[in-house]
Design an enzyme around this catalytic site. Structure first.
Site, PDB file in Angstrom:
ATOM      1  N   TYR A  62      14.255  -4.064  31.905  1.00  0.00           N
ATOM      2  CA  TYR A  62      13.824  -2.967  32.754  1.00  0.00           C
ATOM      3  C   TYR A  62      12.957  -1.983  31.962  1.00  0.00           C
ATOM      4  O   TYR A  62      13.378  -1.437  30.941  1.00  0.00           O
ATOM      5  CB  TYR A  62      15.011  -2.232  33.355  1.00  0.00           C
ATOM      6  CG  TYR A  62      15.735  -2.992  34.447  1.00  0.00           C
ATOM      7  CD1 TYR A  62      15.171  -4.137  35.014  1.00  0.00           C
ATOM      8  CD2 TYR A  62      16.974  -2.581  34.925  1.00  0.00           C
ATOM      9  CE1 TYR A  62      15.826  -4.835  36.023  1.00  0.00           C
ATOM     10  CE2 TYR A  62      17.629  -3.268  35.931  1.00  0.00           C
ATOM     11  CZ  TYR A  62      17.055  -4.400  36.468  1.00  0.00           C
ATOM     12  OH  TYR A  62      17.716  -5.084  37.459  1.00  0.00           O
ATOM     13  N   PRO A 233      19.224  -3.007  48.171  1.00  0.00           N
ATOM     14  CA  PRO A 233      19.968  -2.873  49.434  1.00  0.00           C
ATOM     15  C   PRO A 233      19.261  -2.019  50.477  1.00  0.00           C
ATOM     16  O   PRO A 233      19.552  -2.142  51.673  1.00  0.00           O
ATOM     17  CB  PRO A 233      21.279  -2.221  48.982  1.00  0.00           C
ATOM     18  CG  PRO A 233      20.896  -1.431  47.774  1.00  0.00           C
ATOM     19  CD  PRO A 233      19.883  -2.278  47.069  1.00  0.00           C
ATOM     20  N   LEU A 234      18.335  -1.161  50.045  1.00  0.00           N
ATOM     21  CA  LEU A 234      17.591  -0.318  50.984  1.00  0.00           C
ATOM     22  C   LEU A 234      16.261  -0.943  51.399  1.00  0.00           C
ATOM     23  O   LEU A 234      15.452  -0.310  52.081  1.00  0.00           O
ATOM     24  CB  LEU A 234      17.346   1.063  50.371  1.00  0.00           C
ATOM     25  CG  LEU A 234      18.603   1.934  50.214  1.00  0.00           C
ATOM     26  CD1 LEU A 234      18.298   3.170  49.378  1.00  0.00           C
ATOM     27  CD2 LEU A 234      19.156   2.335  51.577  1.00  0.00           C
ATOM     28  N   ALA A 235      16.037  -2.194  50.980  1.00  0.00           N
ATOM     29  CA  ALA A 235      14.832  -2.934  51.396  1.00  0.00           C
ATOM     30  C   ALA A 235      13.550  -2.163  51.088  1.00  0.00           C
ATOM     31  O   ALA A 235      12.627  -2.118  51.906  1.00  0.00           O
ATOM     32  CB  ALA A 235      14.906  -3.296  52.879  1.00  0.00           C
ATOM     33  N   GLY A 237      12.926   0.817  51.155  1.00  0.00           N
ATOM     34  CA  GLY A 237      12.695   1.995  51.981  1.00  0.00           C
ATOM     35  C   GLY A 237      11.986   1.768  53.292  1.00  0.00           C
ATOM     36  O   GLY A 237      11.586   2.750  53.951  1.00  0.00           O
ATOM     37  N   VAL A 238      11.816   0.529  53.736  1.00  0.00           N
ATOM     38  CA  VAL A 238      11.043   0.285  54.955  1.00  0.00           C
ATOM     39  C   VAL A 238      11.728   0.815  56.213  1.00  0.00           C
ATOM     40  O   VAL A 238      11.065   1.019  57.235  1.00  0.00           O
ATOM     41  CB  VAL A 238      10.717  -1.219  55.143  1.00  0.00           C
ATOM     42  CG1 VAL A 238       9.841  -1.726  54.018  1.00  0.00           C
ATOM     43  CG2 VAL A 238      11.988  -2.044  55.257  1.00  0.00           C
ATOM     44  N   PHE A 239      13.052   1.053  56.136  1.00  0.00           N
ATOM     45  CA  PHE A 239      13.760   1.594  57.297  1.00  0.00           C
ATOM     46  C   PHE A 239      14.079   3.078  57.138  1.00  0.00           C
ATOM     47  O   PHE A 239      14.688   3.676  58.020  1.00  0.00           O
ATOM     48  CB  PHE A 239      15.078   0.841  57.509  1.00  0.00           C
ATOM     49  CG  PHE A 239      14.906  -0.638  57.697  1.00  0.00           C
ATOM     50  CD1 PHE A 239      14.227  -1.160  58.785  1.00  0.00           C
ATOM     51  CD2 PHE A 239      15.428  -1.530  56.761  1.00  0.00           C
ATOM     52  CE1 PHE A 239      14.068  -2.529  58.955  1.00  0.00           C
ATOM     53  CE2 PHE A 239      15.278  -2.897  56.912  1.00  0.00           C
ATOM     54  CZ  PHE A 239      14.594  -3.398  58.016  1.00  0.00           C
ATOM     55  N   THR A 240      13.696   3.662  55.997  1.00  0.00           N
ATOM     56  CA  THR A 240      14.155   5.020  55.703  1.00  0.00           C
ATOM     57  C   THR A 240      13.019   5.973  55.340  1.00  0.00           C
ATOM     58  O   THR A 240      13.208   6.902  54.560  1.00  0.00           O
ATOM     59  CB  THR A 240      15.186   4.992  54.567  1.00  0.00           C
ATOM     60  OG1 THR A 240      14.607   4.351  53.416  1.00  0.00           O
ATOM     61  CG2 THR A 240      16.437   4.248  54.985  1.00  0.00           C
ATOM     62  N   GLU A 245       1.722  -0.648  55.220  1.00  0.00           N
ATOM     63  CA  GLU A 245       0.896  -1.245  56.265  1.00  0.00           C
ATOM     64  C   GLU A 245       1.392  -2.647  56.625  1.00  0.00           C
ATOM     65  O   GLU A 245       2.075  -3.316  55.857  1.00  0.00           O
ATOM     66  CB  GLU A 245      -0.556  -1.320  55.800  1.00  0.00           C
ATOM     67  CG  GLU A 245      -1.196   0.042  55.540  1.00  0.00           C
ATOM     68  CD  GLU A 245      -2.633  -0.085  55.075  1.00  0.00           C
ATOM     69  OE1 GLU A 245      -3.110  -1.231  54.945  1.00  0.00           O
ATOM     70  OE2 GLU A 245      -3.269   0.953  54.856  1.00  0.00           O
TER      71      GLU A 245
END
Length: 325
Positions: A62, A233-235, A237-240, A245
């Site tokens: 990392y 787990p938050l993908a 941020g595509v849902f948040t 685009e």
């Protein structure tokens, strides 16, 4: 709905959420660690601990090692903090090192042992609670891995071991050569990447032929008390709130549904997305990919959110973009 986490059964006091540390250290470059990088790391660690997150996930690669380096500096500047944490790191991925030495995976005993020494040095600690093998190495010799694990445990450098991105067959093969049970399998699981669910739902369905997730992985880990950890787990941020685009309509509609649920329950969208993942009875442990304090706090709200079966399925069906078979 509360579930006992297998890691706790094995004597590792893991928190329900894990803070992933890939974003520490100033990013994927060779620049030196700066004072701002250190300040950001302190803020992320403090926010996580205040929210009850005591498990931290690293990997030797990392930020080219800088993530562990800056985290180690945080520990040095705050004596006693190590005792409040469960530290996990990963090894096995090697970057392109020039002609004849391409990017590759390496589970040789020599590389595992040297990787752990580097991890401990950067973190400035005497031992890891858990070491994961990062991705499957086709040239893995299980006896060699077992020998490396044994040496690390006997030397007090690593307390427990696990894997990442492995199938049931791969885990069984490796486990057959080990003296102690593997504790973790870390996989990409989220509301946008549904193959881990589809593999089970689409059994005996033609659509199932298109699913690449190894069938039975979730059930196998659950039965064997191998902690399932979810990376991303938050993908992303595509849902948040993130609005990249060319997202499919299912993503846009699901993001709207997430916002509606969050408003109705008086919580953050991040909490809804994570609560959806944690609603699965296998006791999935999300590894947060953010180091922004406000998103860590928003994510921690998931511990107080309960989703009904109907709410869970509403999100699942919306994200898959079609009715259940």
């Amino acid at each position: 709905m509360k579930k006992t986490i297998p890691l706790q059964k094995r004597g590792i006091p893991a928190s329900r959420l894990v803070l992933g540390c890939m974003g520490f250290g100033g990013g994927w470059n060779r620049n030196p660690v700066t004072a701002d990088d250190l300040k950001q790391a302190h803020a992320a660690v403090e926010t996580a601990l205040a929210a009850g997150i005591t498990m931290f996930d690293h990997a030797d690669i990392y930020a080219y090692g800088k993530a562990e380096q800056v985290f180690g500096q945080v520990l040095r500047e705050r004596p006693g903090l190590r005792e409040q944490m469960v530290l996990q790191s990963k090894c096995g991925i090697r970057f392109d090192e020039g002609t004849g030495r391409p990017a590759r995976y390496d589970f040789s005993a020599e590389y595992i042992l040297s990787s752990v020494d580097g991890i401990l040095s950067r973190l400035g600690v005497e031992s890891l609670d858990i070491l994961l093998l990062h991705r499957p190495d086709p040239l893995m010799e299980p006896e060699e891995v077992a020998d490396a694990f044994s040496k690390l445990k006997q030397a007090g450098k690593v307390k427990g071991f696990g894997v990442s991105n492995m199938s049931p067959a791969q885990i069984r093969f490796l486990q057959s050569h080990l003296d102690a049970p593997l504790l973790v399998n870390q996989l990409e699981l989220n509301l946008a990447k549904l193959d881990w669910l589809e593999a089970g739902v689409l059994v005996n369905q033609q659509e199932g032929a298109e699913v690449s997730f190894p069938e039975g992985t979730i059930e196998f880990c659950w039965m064997e008390q191998i902690q399932i950890q979810a990376w991303s787990p938050l993908a992303k941020g595509v849902f948040t709130g993130r609005e990249p685009e060319n997202q499919p309509e299912s993503v846009r509609l699901t993001a709207a549904l997430v916002r509606e649920m969050a408003e109705r329950k008086g919580t953050a969208p991040e909490a809804i997305v994570l609560a959806w993942l944690m609603r699965h009875p296998a006791g999935i442990q999300p590894v947060l990919g953010t180091i922004r304090p406000e998103r860590i706090q928003a994510s921690a709200e998931a511990l107080q959110v309960s989703l009904s079966r109907e709410e869970w399925y509403s999100l699942y069906v919306s994200s898959r973009g079609r009715k259940m078979p």
